[in-house]
Design an enzyme around this catalytic site. Structure first.
Site, PDB file in Angstrom:
ATOM      1  N   GLY A 156      23.471 -61.281  17.200  1.00 18.10           N
ATOM      2  CA  GLY A 156      22.410 -61.226  16.204  1.00 18.10           C
ATOM      3  C   GLY A 156      22.450 -62.411  15.266  1.00 18.10           C
ATOM      4  O   GLY A 156      23.509 -62.955  14.964  1.00 18.10           O
ATOM      5  N   GLY A 216      20.213 -64.150  11.660  1.00 18.86           N
ATOM      6  CA  GLY A 216      19.232 -63.908  10.614  1.00 18.86           C
ATOM      7  C   GLY A 216      19.451 -64.852   9.461  1.00 18.86           C
ATOM      8  O   GLY A 216      20.285 -65.755   9.508  1.00 18.86           O
ATOM      9  N   GLY A 217      18.700 -64.630   8.375  1.00 15.54           N
ATOM     10  CA  GLY A 217      18.842 -65.486   7.210  1.00 15.54           C
ATOM     11  C   GLY A 217      20.205 -65.361   6.562  1.00 15.54           C
ATOM     12  O   GLY A 217      20.682 -66.285   5.912  1.00 15.54           O
ATOM     13  N   GLY A 256      23.080 -64.948   8.211  1.00 16.56           N
ATOM     14  CA  GLY A 256      24.126 -65.567   9.001  1.00 16.56           C
ATOM     15  C   GLY A 256      24.084 -65.085  10.441  1.00 16.56           C
ATOM     16  O   GLY A 256      23.014 -64.822  10.986  1.00 16.56           O
ATOM     17  N   LYS A 273      30.569 -60.096  11.219  1.00 14.27           N
ATOM     18  CA  LYS A 273      29.475 -60.785  10.536  1.00 14.27           C
ATOM     19  C   LYS A 273      30.010 -62.023   9.830  1.00 14.27           C
ATOM     20  O   LYS A 273      30.931 -61.957   9.022  1.00 14.27           O
ATOM     21  CB  LYS A 273      28.804 -59.855   9.529  1.00 14.27           C
ATOM     22  N   ASP A 300      17.597 -52.023   0.815  1.00 12.29           N
ATOM     23  CA  ASP A 300      17.031 -52.792   1.933  1.00 12.29           C
ATOM     24  C   ASP A 300      16.934 -51.918   3.185  1.00 12.29           C
ATOM     25  O   ASP A 300      17.371 -52.299   4.264  1.00 12.29           O
ATOM     26  CB  ASP A 300      17.888 -54.033   2.213  1.00 12.29           C
TER      27      ASP A 300
END
Length: 625
Positions: free
Chosen positions: A299, A301-302, A304, A320, A417
């Site tokens: 994965g 994304g913004g 990382g 992550k 979120d």
């Protein structure tokens, strides 16, 4: 090869052209011998002479001729596989037109290297009777392959010999291998050559060491040991400096990322927490991800990149790696990390630990094999596995987690979120909420989807965006958008659609007002059995999407409503007493046992099985805008 004597043929005349003397030269080879066709040449010398060389090759007659013109000299090669040679000389004019100094012609087959033509040969060959001639010989009229089939008659007896099929003739021959010399036809005939004794046989500059069939160039022992020692010291110095530099860099990152603060706070925590938490080393996670290889990425994304990793005990995890972290948020990050490590719930992704000795903290979670809810809804290959029953189960489980967080007795916790990309699914499609703390790790210069008003466009509570006042009802609105995603299979924001359909929440409410609900409901989940439940969930989604937060239900009420639908009921929280007690037992029991302290040192327990993932904690009493 061998050398035989080859006689010179001559043809001499008197001044009047009368023959004085003449003879032919011939040689017949015994069996297994042939005239070497490369080392020998047929040569004619004379000012008025021509000659023929004839004979037998491959059991056939042959003849070729040569004319001594110009300088009175002619030379040509001998054909291959020739075993009989005869030289005959003739004169064009019996030397009547030739000066008196040379009245003879000469012809021969001889080794090329023993004869070099010069004008003196016209006269001095009168006294020469013979020249050497090179002949080839072989063992038997067989090829090497044929001869080796019969070891008893095979002639190459030496173990250091080898067989060769000749280019001239048909008999195989034996030779000593390279690096050996002697007689290959005797059992111990080929002996090792000591190349070190003859400088012409080796190219060593310093020390030559003879080896069987070869040699080796080496440095003197003392010199070699010195070079080895020097190389060893240089390598040790390099790797030691590199090791110390790496250790220093890890220590710097560990302090920079709040490692000492984390250790200090962990000491205040319960012993069971210390056993549950692991601070990973960077080398452990590098090994787990094959040095963070691209093939391990699951994965991006913004915030990382997320990698799949396999720990030493073969446990599969998700790691992550953020792009960067705001240094001013380190203390708050550590405080929240301590709290989150203590919270466990079966529908929250578990955080196993972290690594602080890298440039940015690395967070290690449990691995979820079925990916995100977003992927399952919006990927055609996965969508067919997402039945209505599974969707309703995912919605109920997600609502249950949020109900727990919002109903914590001491300090309410807001996710901030909620979206389909932050709901992960395991192999049994059990929902697990993740990324509670992602906003703390999002690069501070990113301002498109994850804004300073933390959240994601399309899911953000409009009241929160207008007033900057964050309440638990903001999570309710975001969850309402997720419910609509589950119902319609559409994305929260679709810029490729007509203007009124770009924002999913607004378009959903519009279709409800127009009584066109089933025009946007995903077709493969609609049936007579599910139609009523879909209508009830749509009504619930509408309540969650109210513009005013006060008009929205609480997450506890939403969770109870969804659970009631799964149990077969239709109404929301106005159930009869028996149903209400059953639902309370699933969502209300144990809520008062969840406790938080201001210094994050008290333990947190939740009466439920499962684990927790990293998330961001926001206290309503301390939240300032």
């Amino acid at each position: 090869m061998a050398k035989f004597v080859s006689y010179i043929a001559h043809d001499c005349y008197a001044p009047n052209g009368t023959s004085v003397s003449s003879n032919s030269s011939w040689i017949s080879q015994p069996d297994h011998y042939t005239v070497n066709n490369t080392a020998n040449k047929f040569t004619i010398i004379g000012c008025d002479t021509y000659g023929y060389v004839s004979g037998t090759r491959l059991n056939r007659n042959y003849s070729t001729w040569c004319i001594a013109t110009g300088l009175g000299y002619c030379q040509m090669p001998i054909p291959k596989d020739t075993w009989f040679v005869q030289v005959d000389l003739y004169s064009f004019g019996n030397y009547t037109n030739v000066s008196d100094f040379n009245k003879c012609g000469h012809g021969f087959v001889a080794e090329e290297t023993v004869f070099s033509f010069s004008p003196e040969n016209f006269t001095n060959l009168r006294d020469v009777k013979e020249f050497p001639m090179v002949v080839d010989w072989g063992i038997e009229n067989k090829s090497c392959l044929e001869a080796q089939n019969n070891r008893s008659s095979y002639a190459c007896k030496s173990s250091n010999s080898e067989c060769s099929d000749p280019s001239n003739g048909s008999d195989y021959r034996c030779f000593c291998k390279k690096g050996y010399k002697g007689n290959p036809y005797l059992p111990h005939g080929c002996q090792d050559i000591d190349e070190c004794k003859d400088p012409s046989l080796n190219n060593c500059e310093r020390h030559c060491e003879n080896k069987e069939g070869s040699y080796k160039c080496s440095c003197p022992k003392g010199f070699a040991l010195g070079i080895i020692a020097l190389i060893f010291v240089a390598c040790w110095t390099y790797f030691e400096q590199r090791r110390r530099k790496l250790i220093k860099m890890k220590q710097t990152f560990f302090l920079q990322n709040g490692g000492l603060l984390l250790q200090k706070k962990l000491k205040k925590c319960d012993r069971s927490l210390l056993e549950m938490v692991k601070i990973f080393t960077s080398s452990e996670l590098k090994k787990a991800t094959n040095n963070f290889h691209e093939s391990m990425i699951i994965g991006k994304g913004g915030y990382g990149t997320v990698y799949k990793g396999v720990l030493q005990d073969n446990k599969i995890v998700a790691i992550k790696k953020s792009k960067e972290i705001d240094p001013s948020q380190i203390e708050q990050f550590i405080n929240e990390l301590i709290i989150l490590l203590q919270v466990r719930h079966r529908n929250i992704v578990r955080l196993f630990g972290c690594c602080l000795e890298t440039q940015v903290p690395l967070l290690v979670y449990e691995f979820m094999g079925n990916g995100t809810l977003y992927e399952n809804i919006h990927t055609e290959d996965k969508l067919r596995f997402l039945s209505w029953e599974k969707r309703l189960k995912i919605a109920a489980e997600t609502a249950g987690v949020l109900s727990y967080l919002h109903s914590a007795a001491s300090t309410p916790t807001i996710h901030r979120d909620i979206k389909s990309a932050n709901i992960l699914l395991d192999a049994l499609f059990t929902a697990k909420v993740s990324d509670f703390g992602a906003s703390r790790l999002v690069p501070m210069d990113q301002a498109q989807l994850s804004t300073m008003v933390q959240g994601t466009l399309g899911y953000l509570d409009p009241e929160y965006m207008q007033t900057n006042q964050l309440t638990e009802k903001s999570d309710v609105y975001s969850f309402g958008v997720v419910l609509v995603e589950l119902l319609t299979g559409r994305k929260a924001l679709s810029y490729d659609k007509p203007e009124k359909e770009i924002n999913l929440a607004n378009f959903f409410l519009y279709t409800l007002r127009k009584d066109r609900l089933f025009e946007i409901i995903e077709g493969n989940i609609v049936s007579d059995e599910t139609r009523e439940q879909i209508i009830e969930v749509s009504k619930l989604a509408k309540k969650c999407l109210n513009v005013r937060g006060d008009d929205r239900p609480t997450m506890k009420e939403v969770a109870m409503e969804l659970d009631a639908l799964r149990l077969g009921g239709r109404n929301s929280w106005a159930k009869d007493e028996d149903d209400q007690e059953e639902i309370e037992s699933r969502f209300g029991e144990g809520l008062d046992s969840v406790s938080f302290s201001d210094d994050y040192s008290d333990s947190i327990t939740v009466q439920d099985d499962g684990y927790v993932g990293i998330y961001e904690l926001i206290t309503l009493k301390n939240f300032n805008f």
